[in-house]
Write an enzyme that holds these catalytic residues in place. Structure first.
Site, PDB file in Angstrom:
ATOM      1  N   CYS A 202       0.683  -1.131   0.020  1.00  0.00           N
ATOM      2  CA  CYS A 202       0.015   0.009   0.099  1.00  0.00           C
ATOM      3  C   CYS A 202       0.877   1.145  -0.091  1.00  0.00           C
ATOM      4  CB  CYS A 202      -1.035  -0.103   1.232  1.00  0.00           C
ATOM      5  SG  CYS A 202      -2.027   1.510   1.383  1.00  0.00           S
TER       6      CYS A 202
ATOM      7  N   HIS B   9      -8.891  -3.582  -1.970  1.00  0.00           N
ATOM      8  CA  HIS B   9      -8.237  -2.862  -1.482  1.00  0.00           C
ATOM      9  C   HIS B   9      -8.565  -1.506  -1.208  1.00  0.00           C
ATOM     10  CE1 HIS B   9      -3.622  -2.067  -0.461  1.00  0.00           C
ATOM     11  NE2 HIS B   9      -4.333  -0.854  -0.665  1.00  0.00           N
ATOM     12  N   GLU B  10      -8.919  -1.024  -2.537  1.00  0.00           N
ATOM     13  CA  GLU B  10      -9.057   0.532  -2.491  1.00  0.00           C
ATOM     14  C   GLU B  10     -10.613   0.855  -1.970  1.00  0.00           C
ATOM     15  OE1 GLU B  10      -6.873   2.569  -3.353  1.00  0.00           O
ATOM     16  OE2 GLU B  10      -5.784   0.907  -4.135  1.00  0.00           O
TER      17      GLU B  10
ATOM     18  N   HIS C  21     -10.136   1.054   1.852  1.00  0.00           N
ATOM     19  CA  HIS C  21      -9.707   2.470   2.219  1.00  0.00           C
ATOM     20  C   HIS C  21     -10.798   3.473   2.510  1.00  0.00           C
ATOM     21  CE1 HIS C  21      -5.356   2.733   1.883  1.00  0.00           C
ATOM     22  NE2 HIS C  21      -5.169   2.095   0.818  1.00  0.00           N
TER      23      HIS C  21
HETATM   24 ZN    ZN Z   1      -3.655   1.104  -0.164  1.00  0.00          ZN
END
Ligand code: ZN
Length: 214
Positions: A126, A168-169, A172
């Site tokens: 990341c 993953h995004e 966030h």
């Molecule tokens: Zn990330």
């Protein structure tokens, strides 16, 4: 009518970021903006500022370089992310990881749900946790719903590496980092990754570092 003095703080924050040319500074783990979650995007920036903000995210992602970037990673708590992966990896790695090229996309208000029970575990990193990578077991396939940058509805299936990127995004945008889901015993510095864990799958790393794979 809005005067400059009563413009929303979010608009001011984005204007301030865009006042400087080039890639935006990326926020690192430890900054609460990565943990607070985000506001759904509902036109807060207006079309012109949104387009400029997206372009800045794209430039920043390319410069890093990375395959995805979420608005909180540049300090903006809005539910917006960009993804793009040219997948410049050897064929053997691409096949094992399902790493097919992912064209540039803007995810506005994305949410995902698993499709089927299959999970896939691979090392990931990341931009907000520089220098480290760890194995994360994620849904092998997800259904992603949300909008694009023009407000058009998106409802699509993602699999392989693009499925990993959108999870993953989107995480966030919910205030999560990949480390929250990672096998912490797999945590490896970039130097150790290059030295030891370049195999297409993390099987050897699992045996040598002592963690489970799904
Ligand atoms: Zn990330």
């Amino acid at each position: 009518m809005a005067s400059p003095s009563d413009r929303a703080p979010l608009v001011e924050r984005v204007e301030e970021l865009l006042a400087v040319d080039g890639p935006l500074p990326i926020v690192a783990a430890g900054d609460p903006v990565l943990r607070r979650g985000t506001e759904p995007y509902d036109g807060q920036l207006g079309p012109e500022l949104l387009a400029r903000f997206i372009e800045a995210l794209r430039v920043t992602m390319h410069a890093a370089p990375g395959v995805g970037l979420a608005a909180p990673q540049v300090g903006v708590p809005l539910r917006i992310a960009v993804i793009e992966d040219p997948a410049p990896v050897p064929e053997e790695v691409a096949v094992a990881r399902g790493r097919v090229p992912q064209p540039f996309r803007v995810l506005v208000n994305p949410a995902y749900e698993p499709v089927g029970p299959a999970r896939a575990a691979f090392f990931e990193g990341c931009l907000s946790v520089p220098g480290w990578q760890a194995v994360v077991a994620r849904h092998a396939e997800v259904r992603l719903r949300g909008q694009d940058e023009h407000g058009h509805a998106v409802d699509e299936l993602f699999m392989g590496w693009p499925a990993r990127i959108v999870q993953h995004e989107t995480d966030h945008l919910d205030g999560m980092l990949y480390l929250d889901r990672a096998e912490l015993r797999s945590l490896s510095s970039n130097e150790e990754m290059v030295r030891r864990w370049t195999q297409p799958t993390p099987t050897t790393a699992a045996a040598d570092l002592g963690f489970e794979l799904p």
